[in-house]
Design a protein around this motif. Structure first.
Motif, PDB file in Angstrom:
ATOM      1  N   VAL A 180      -9.063   6.935  -0.611  1.00  0.00           N
ATOM      2  CA  VAL A 180      -8.418   6.705   0.677  1.00  0.00           C
ATOM      3  C   VAL A 180      -7.772   7.971   1.398  1.00  0.00           C
ATOM      4  CG1 VAL A 180      -6.716   5.397   1.911  1.00  0.00           C
ATOM      5  CG2 VAL A 180      -7.776   4.232   0.085  1.00  0.00           C
ATOM      6  N   GLU A 181      -8.475   8.725   2.179  1.00  0.00           N
ATOM      7  CA  GLU A 181      -8.179   9.997   2.507  1.00  0.00           C
ATOM      8  C   GLU A 181      -8.582  10.208   3.827  1.00  0.00           C
ATOM      9  OE1 GLU A 181      -7.159  13.272   3.351  1.00  0.00           O
ATOM     10  OE2 GLU A 181      -6.905  13.595   1.170  1.00  0.00           O
ATOM     11  N   ASP A 182      -7.684  10.646   5.161  1.00  0.00           N
ATOM     12  CA  ASP A 182      -8.168  10.793   6.285  1.00  0.00           C
ATOM     13  C   ASP A 182      -8.591  12.274   6.721  1.00  0.00           C
ATOM     14  OD1 ASP A 182      -5.645  12.264   6.508  1.00  0.00           O
ATOM     15  OD2 ASP A 182      -4.825  10.804   7.981  1.00  0.00           O
ATOM     16  N   ASN A 183      -8.488  13.250   5.750  1.00  0.00           N
ATOM     17  CA  ASN A 183      -8.872  14.101   6.071  1.00  0.00           C
ATOM     18  C   ASN A 183     -10.492  14.621   5.750  1.00  0.00           C
ATOM     19  OD1 ASN A 183      -9.379  17.398   5.062  1.00  0.00           O
ATOM     20  ND2 ASN A 183      -8.070  17.550   6.591  1.00  0.00           N
ATOM     21  N   PRO A 207      -0.182  17.088  -6.282  1.00  0.00           N
ATOM     22  CA  PRO A 207      -0.288  17.768  -5.061  1.00  0.00           C
ATOM     23  C   PRO A 207      -1.428  18.304  -4.561  1.00  0.00           C
ATOM     24  CG  PRO A 207       0.884  19.009  -6.846  1.00  0.00           C
ATOM     25  CD  PRO A 207       0.237  17.771  -7.495  1.00  0.00           C
ATOM     26  N   LYS A 208      -1.346  18.571  -3.312  1.00  0.00           N
ATOM     27  CA  LYS A 208      -2.620  19.151  -2.584  1.00  0.00           C
ATOM     28  C   LYS A 208      -2.215  20.579  -2.168  1.00  0.00           C
ATOM     29  CE  LYS A 208      -3.596  15.713   0.425  1.00  0.00           C
ATOM     30  NZ  LYS A 208      -4.292  14.873   1.432  1.00  0.00           N
ATOM     31  N   PRO A 209      -3.001  21.719  -2.303  1.00  0.00           N
ATOM     32  CA  PRO A 209      -4.478  21.501  -2.728  1.00  0.00           C
ATOM     33  C   PRO A 209      -4.628  21.088  -4.049  1.00  0.00           C
ATOM     34  CG  PRO A 209      -3.848  23.735  -2.304  1.00  0.00           C
ATOM     35  CD  PRO A 209      -2.786  22.993  -1.793  1.00  0.00           C
ATOM     36  N   MET A 260      -4.890   7.873  -3.402  1.00  0.00           N
ATOM     37  CA  MET A 260      -4.352   7.342  -2.108  1.00  0.00           C
ATOM     38  C   MET A 260      -3.748   8.672  -1.388  1.00  0.00           C
ATOM     39  SD  MET A 260      -3.689   5.007  -0.103  1.00  0.00           S
ATOM     40  CE  MET A 260      -3.866   3.596  -0.980  1.00  0.00           C
ATOM     41  N   ASP A 261      -4.223   8.948  -0.530  1.00  0.00           N
ATOM     42  CA  ASP A 261      -3.369  10.023   0.478  1.00  0.00           C
ATOM     43  C   ASP A 261      -2.450   9.294   1.076  1.00  0.00           C
ATOM     44  OD1 ASP A 261      -3.003  12.345   2.108  1.00  0.00           O
ATOM     45  OD2 ASP A 261      -4.240  11.456   3.645  1.00  0.00           O
ATOM     46  N   ILE A 262      -1.350  10.083   1.092  1.00  0.00           N
ATOM     47  CA  ILE A 262      -0.022   9.625   1.450  1.00  0.00           C
ATOM     48  C   ILE A 262       0.186   9.651   3.062  1.00  0.00           C
ATOM     49  CG2 ILE A 262       2.673   9.518   1.384  1.00  0.00           C
ATOM     50  CD1 ILE A 262       1.450   8.583  -0.925  1.00  0.00           C
ATOM     51  N   GLN A 263      -0.197  10.814   3.619  1.00  0.00           N
ATOM     52  CA  GLN A 263      -0.071  11.023   5.204  1.00  0.00           C
ATOM     53  C   GLN A 263      -1.386  10.617   5.628  1.00  0.00           C
ATOM     54  OE1 GLN A 263       1.329  14.808   4.514  1.00  0.00           O
ATOM     55  NE2 GLN A 263       2.916  14.623   5.900  1.00  0.00           N
ATOM     56  N   LEU A 264      -1.221   9.328   6.220  1.00  0.00           N
ATOM     57  CA  LEU A 264      -2.596   8.982   7.113  1.00  0.00           C
ATOM     58  C   LEU A 264      -2.208   8.394   8.381  1.00  0.00           C
ATOM     59  CD1 LEU A 264      -3.413   6.085   4.345  1.00  0.00           C
ATOM     60  CD2 LEU A 264      -4.948   8.088   4.671  1.00  0.00           C
ATOM     61  N   ARG A 265      -3.319   8.400   9.227  1.00  0.00           N
ATOM     62  CA  ARG A 265      -2.967   8.307  10.879  1.00  0.00           C
ATOM     63  C   ARG A 265      -2.556   6.910  10.908  1.00  0.00           C
ATOM     64  NH1 ARG A 265      -8.145  10.454  10.929  1.00  0.00           N
ATOM     65  NH2 ARG A 265      -7.963  12.543  10.900  1.00  0.00           N
TER      66      ARG A 265
END
Ligand code: MN
Length: 133
Positions: free
Chosen positions: A17-20, A113-115, A61-66
């Motif tokens: 789940v990743e919006d980028n 953490p990303k990257p 899971m990405d934390i910052q999603l739109r």
């Protein structure tokens, strides 16, 4: 059962789940190249239904999603007895210690953490993926 099928089954199915778009492509290509079956969505609101439908062996899971937060999705998954056993690896560009604590407190199994660095990222997945329920 063919050897290929058996291998694909044993290594596991992962929902991303990743919006980028670039991060999503990186995760997808990397995991596929290591033999994982990959499902993905950029839409956090779709995540829960995908989890229930496909019962992945692990969720990235990405934390910052739109529009909504990965925290909320993690909490919903961990409150649902049908899917709460599925490990969740949170990925986020948040770098502060408070954020890391908050992410782990949300109920996910691990935080990267990303990257991302490829080798540690794969190790976290191997460590947490749950192939048998
Ligand atoms: Mn994001």
């Amino acid at each position: 059962m063919s050897k290929t099928t058996k291998t694909a089954k044993s290594i596991g199915k992962i929902l991303i789940v990743e919006d980028n778009e670039l991060n999503l492509k990186l995760f997808r290509d990397l995991l596929k190249s290591y033999g994982y079956m990959v499902l993905d969505t950029k839409d956090g609101s779709e995540a829960i239904s995908l989890v229930k439908e496909h019962l992945p062996n692990l969720i990235i899971m990405d934390i910052q999603l739109r529009g909504l937060s990965g925290f909320d999705i993690i909490q919903q998954i961990k409150a649902d007895k049908d899917i709460q056993h599925i490990p969740i690896v949170a990925v986020t560009a948040f770098a502060m210690k408070d954020d890391k604590d908050r992410i782990l407190a949300s109920g996910c199994e691990a935080y990267v953490p990303k990257p991302i660095s490829i080798v540690p990222f794969l190790e976290v997945i191997r460590k947490h993926i749950k192939l048998e329920v």
